[in-house]
Design a protein around this motif. Structure first.
Motif, short mmCIF file in Angstrom:
data_model
loop_
_atom_site.label_atom_id
_atom_site.label_comp_id
_atom_site.label_asym_id
_atom_site.label_seq_id
_atom_site.Cartn_x
_atom_site.Cartn_y
_atom_site.Cartn_z
N HIS A 1 51.22 37.99 44.62
CA HIS A 1 50.92 39.34 45.10
C HIS A 1 49.71 39.81 44.32
CE1 HIS A 1 51.42 43.71 45.73
NE2 HIS A 1 52.27 43.44 46.70
N ILE A 2 48.86 40.62 44.95
CA ILE A 2 47.63 41.07 44.30
C ILE A 2 47.94 41.95 43.10
CG2 ILE A 2 45.68 42.65 44.63
CD1 ILE A 2 45.34 41.45 47.43
N THR B 1 35.38 43.50 55.31
CA THR B 1 36.35 42.89 54.39
C THR B 1 35.97 43.21 52.94
OG1 THR B 1 36.42 41.09 55.99
CG2 THR B 1 37.55 40.72 53.89
N LEU B 2 34.66 43.27 52.67
CA LEU B 2 34.19 43.48 51.31
C LEU B 2 34.35 44.94 50.84
CD1 LEU B 2 30.92 41.30 51.34
CD2 LEU B 2 33.20 40.67 50.52
N GLN B 3 34.79 45.81 51.73
CA GLN B 3 35.09 47.19 51.32
C GLN B 3 36.33 47.25 50.43
OE1 GLN B 3 33.56 48.86 55.59
NE2 GLN B 3 35.52 49.62 54.90
N CYS B 4 37.11 46.18 50.47
CA CYS B 4 38.44 46.16 49.82
C CYS B 4 38.37 46.56 48.35
CB CYS B 4 39.04 44.75 49.94
SG CYS B 4 40.63 44.58 49.13
N ILE B 5 39.34 47.41 47.94
CA ILE B 5 39.44 47.79 46.53
C ILE B 5 40.68 47.17 45.89
CG2 ILE B 5 38.04 49.89 46.74
CD1 ILE B 5 40.69 51.50 46.87
N ARG B 6 41.26 46.18 46.54
CA ARG B 6 42.37 45.38 45.99
C ARG B 6 43.58 46.24 45.61
NH1 ARG B 6 38.93 42.32 47.66
NH2 ARG B 6 37.79 40.75 46.46
N CYS B 7 43.97 47.13 46.52
CA CYS B 7 45.12 47.99 46.23
C CYS B 7 46.43 47.31 46.58
CB CYS B 7 45.00 49.31 46.99
SG CYS B 7 45.32 49.16 48.76
N SER B 8 46.39 46.40 47.56
CA SER B 8 47.56 45.64 48.04
C SER B 8 48.52 46.44 48.91
CB SER B 8 48.32 44.95 46.90
OG SER B 8 49.01 45.87 46.11
N ALA B 9 48.12 47.60 49.38
CA ALA B 9 48.98 48.36 50.30
C ALA B 9 49.28 47.54 51.55
CB ALA B 9 48.33 49.68 50.69
N CYS B 10 48.30 46.75 52.00
CA CYS B 10 48.50 45.96 53.22
C CYS B 10 49.56 44.89 53.04
CB CYS B 10 47.17 45.35 53.71
SG CYS B 10 46.36 44.23 52.56
N LEU B 11 49.69 44.36 51.83
CA LEU B 11 50.73 43.36 51.59
C LEU B 11 52.11 44.00 51.73
CD1 LEU B 11 48.20 42.10 50.10
CD2 LEU B 11 49.83 41.05 48.54
N ASN B 12 52.23 45.19 51.15
CA ASN B 12 53.56 45.82 51.08
C ASN B 12 54.08 46.29 52.43
OD1 ASN B 12 53.39 45.43 48.31
ND2 ASN B 12 52.40 47.41 47.99
N PRO C 1 46.53 36.83 48.88
CA PRO C 1 47.54 36.68 49.93
C PRO C 1 47.59 37.90 50.85
CG PRO C 1 48.60 37.39 47.90
CD PRO C 1 47.11 37.34 47.63
N GLY C 2 48.52 37.86 51.78
CA GLY C 2 48.76 39.01 52.65
C GLY C 2 47.66 39.21 53.67
N PRO C 3 47.69 40.34 54.38
CA PRO C 3 46.69 40.59 55.43
C PRO C 3 45.25 40.54 54.93
CG PRO C 3 48.51 42.13 55.62
CD PRO C 3 48.75 41.38 54.36
N ILE C 4 44.98 41.11 53.75
CA ILE C 4 43.59 41.07 53.27
C ILE C 4 43.20 39.64 52.95
CG2 ILE C 4 44.22 41.60 50.83
CD1 ILE C 4 40.99 42.71 52.66
N GLY C 5 44.17 38.86 52.43
CA GLY C 5 43.91 37.45 52.17
C GLY C 5 43.65 36.67 53.44
N ALA C 6 44.37 37.06 54.50
CA ALA C 6 44.22 36.35 55.77
C ALA C 6 42.82 36.53 56.36
CB ALA C 6 45.28 36.84 56.77
N ILE C 7 42.12 37.60 55.96
CA ILE C 7 40.74 37.73 56.43
C ILE C 7 39.72 37.35 55.34
CG2 ILE C 7 41.23 39.40 58.25
CD1 ILE C 7 40.11 41.63 56.46
#
Lengths: 250, 476
Positions: free
Chosen positions: B158-159, B315-326, B344-350
């Motif tokens: 998990h991130i 995709t590069l806007q990501c701030i690595r919060c991991s809300a999408c995983l949860n 991993p998770g949705p952000i990882g999938a892209i």
């Protein structure tokens, strides 16, 4: 007001009764509904599977088929989402707007927001639970419109489905490519459905219902699965006199 | 749909569908994950609901990040000048290999063989710990969960919560076999945290060099920001003499004012907290206060290629919060390891297919039902479903698609290209329905499609399609 129906290719192929129910219901409300025979598929299946060029062609012809109409009433939330939300990305916002994506509307939006229906004379004496499709929730933001319509019927007992915001696991090709996870998601969704004790499971999307009814049949559970348009149609079949406070097409 | 189900569309037999299988069958893992993600998800929901201006904040966050990416070249040069102006040293790395070598040679220049680390996904992406270890340098992870993962010779799943796949009794057993050898521990979280504190405190006090990632780098002032929850980061960023921070080129924000937006968005989205517990900000070096040397390693590692793709760029806007995983129903069942990536998770999938392009990452764009829950919670409004679909298209044009699937979609397109052809196809299906229905009821579908029918009955083909009914009943 010229109104066309857009039942979707999956309804056309596998669930014709859902499309027929929507037509009968709208006609009973005094509207003249057309089904332009040139319509085939909105292209969502192609788009979601990664066939963008093919999807673009289907999208363009889909819009052209509905040029003469004021409203295009859909009964599949994911297909209406495809037109309203994905076409602007696929075709560009201007081309999509000029093509008329804004007149694509879901049945419950049409009945409540356009026609202004506030009551329906009909009876459906069953315990019913409603599955919220992801596209009704996050695509076209349908809210509780279908449930509000169902709630107008007398005798109906609407029981809320726990974890209603979670996906049923279908996702088109996802259910094939990742069938193991898809099955787990479906089974957890169905466990919640069984928990409600409902006799009827309904939704505003035939693809979710195809997935869930497939699981229900395999589990041999005595649960009826039908589109909510079918419930509205069945409930109003015997109604004598005025069906709704809405008096007919304007 | 039926025609799609009728045949095997699995393509290659590597990647997510296969890596996720053992996890789906592990009921302990699924229980650990479900309780952990449900708890974070509910907490996030509560603190986000408190903010009336949440949607405005998301828009602002998106706008700031997108503007930076659109002008990244000038922001990078500006950041370099600002950092050097306050006494930092900037190093440029084209890829992970170069970044690793820069860090190792900096450690060697100081004659050290141990470093302490603040949790950093970027250094995980580089494989820095392994690289340093091969070069004779031991890197100690100081974030509790990263420490657990490191001690277990495992990988983060998990991130934000790298050890989310483990429960506390598993962690107690791990500690008793490693850092707390000979001590009896209970599985009380405070006891376990204390055990790690005793171990880590020695590392903080003895290490001469610390390595961190970067949450935000402020172009205007050269200020670096690291957010964390345990205070271990604060120790690493202030005690050692030398600080080396590693960042991807995309981690820039223009000004300190912009930071305010992200310090609202990030903690609420990631841990479900109103305010982040330890927020460290530093600008270069200051005599007698904190590290005497500061190095900033700025790494590309294919990010510029992502930047060149107009759809993939977000995709590069990501701030690595991991809300999408949860919130992801797929992640909740598969766990993070199934994604076979540090992301991993949705952000990882892209992100993974765009950054790494490995054979297994090519299956990731399909690891989603496109339910849209990830997009709904993303604090910087990355349209993850849109990028997933875009990447499905990209993988297709790169030729990684079974020829049988392409053939089916070609046929399907031909059938759907006119009303009369579709009509003919539906009439044919109806005419053959007894055959098809028997075949479907038999459940003996070939290949992966067979799995669909283990848990589901396929719908029967009706006597007449909707359009045939329409024409018959409406006399058209």
């Amino acid at each position: 007001m010229k109104v066309a129906i857009f039942p979707s290719c999956i309804v056309d192929t596998v669930f014709p009764e859902a499309g027929a129910a929507a037509i009968r219901l709208l006609e009973r409300l005094g509207l003249d509904i057309d089904f332009p025979l040139e319509q085939t598929c909105c292209g969502q299946m192609h788009l979601n599977t990664g066939y963008e060029t093919r999807a673009k062609k289907l999208a363009a012809r889909h819009l052209t088929n509905f040029t003469p109409y004021d409203w295009v009433v859909g009964i599949s939330t994911s297909c209406t989402t495809a037109v309203r939300e994905f076409y602007p990305q696929l075709l560009g916002p201007t081309r999509a707007a000029v093509g008329g994506t804004g007149k694509f509307i879901e049945l419950s939006e049409f009945l409540l927001d356009v026609l202004g229906v506030t009551e329906l004379q009909g009876t459906f004496a069953k315990k019913v639970t409603f599955h919220t499709s992801c596209h009704s929730l996050r695509g076209i933001h349908l809210g509780d419109r279908p449930q509000r319509l169902l709630g107008m019927l007398s005798g109906i007992q609407l029981v809320p489905l726990p974890k209603s915001d979670s996906c049923c696991g279908f996702g088109g090709t996802f259910s094939i490519k990742n069938s193991a996870i898809s099955t787990v998601m479906m089974e957890e969704k169905l466990a919640n459905v069984y928990w409600t004790g409902a006799e009827v499971l309904t939704a505003a999307d035939s693809s979710c219902l195809m997935n869930l009814s497939g699981g229900i049949q395999a589990a041999k559970k005595p649960l009826t699965v039908m589109h909510y348009a079918e419930i509205l149609e069945i409930a109003t079949r015997q109604t004598q006199g005025k069906l709704s406070n809405f008096s007919g097409a304007k | 749909m039926v025609w799609m189900v009728l045949s095997d569309m699995a393509g290659s037999r590597v990647g997510f569908p296969y890596t996720s299988l053992p996890r789906i069958e592990d009921s302990q893992l699924r229980a650990n994950l479900r309780s952990a993600t449900t708890a974070i998800r509910e907490k996030r929901g509560r603190v986000v609901a408190e903010k009336d201006d949440w949607e405005e904040l998301r828009l602002k966050g998106e706008q700031i990040r997108a503007e930076v990416l659109n002008n990244l070249d000038s922001y990078l040069v500006k950041l370099e000048a600002s950092v050097e102006n306050v006494g930092g040293v900037v190093h440029w790395a084209g890829d992970a290999g170069e970044a690793n070598e820069i860090v190792l040679s900096l450690v060697r220049q100081h004659g050290e063989s141990e470093v302490v680390k603040v949790k950093s996904l970027t250094t995980d992406e580089m494989g820095l710990n392994e690289y340093l270890s091969q070069g004779g340098v031991m890197a100690y992870e100081t974030d509790l969960a990263e420490l657990i993962v490191q001690l277990a010779h495992d990988k983060p799943s998990h991130i934000l919560v790298p050890a989310i796949h483990m429960n506390r009794s598993e962690i107690r057993d791990l500690f008793q076999g490693t850092i707390s050898k000979g001590t009896a521990l209970s599985d009380d979280p405070t006891v376990l945290a204390e055990a790690s504190r005793l171990y880590l405190r020695q590392k903080f006090l003895s290490a001469k060099i610390a390595i961190s990632g970067v949450n935000f780098a402020v172009a205007e002032t050269g200020t670096i920001c690291v957010v964390e929850s345990e205070g271990n980061g604060r120790m690493c960023l202030t005690l050692p003499k030398v600080l080396i921070s590693v960042m991807g080129i995309e981690k820039i924000i223009p000004t300190l004012d912009d930071l305010a937006v992200f310090l609202e968005l990030l903690p609420r989205s990631s841990t479900g907290e109103r305010m982040n517990p330890y927020t460290s900000l530093w600008s270069g070096v200051h005599k007698g206060d904190g590290p005497e040397e500061f190095h900033l390693v700025i790494m590309d590692n294919r990010r510029s290629a992502v930047l060149a793709d107009p759809v993939g760029r977000q995709t590069l806007q990501c701030i690595r919060c991991s809300a999408c995983l949860n919130v992801c129903p797929v992640y909740e069942r598969s766990g993070g390891h199934a994604y076979d990536s540090v992301y991993p998770g949705p952000i990882g999938a892209i992100l993974s297919p765009q950054l790494f392009g490995t054979e297994s990452s090519k299956s990731l764009p399909w690891a989603s039902t496109l339910c849209g829950a990830c997009y709904e919670v993303c604090p910087v409004r990355i349209n993850i479903p849109q990028v997933l679909v875009h990447l499905r298209e990209k993988v297709l044009t790169e030729g990684h698609r079974s020829s049988s699937e392409r053939f089916q979609f070609a046929i399907l397109s031909a059938v759907l290209s006119s009303g009369s052809r579709f009509d003919l196809a539906l009439r044919t299906i109806s005419r053959l329905r007894f055959l098809i229905n028997r075949f479907l009821a038999f459940g003996s579908l070939p290949g992966v499609a067979g799995k669909w029918t283990v848990a589901r009955e396929l719908p029967e083909i009706p006597k007449e399609s909707f359009r045939v009914w329409w024409r018959r009943s409406r006399g058209q």
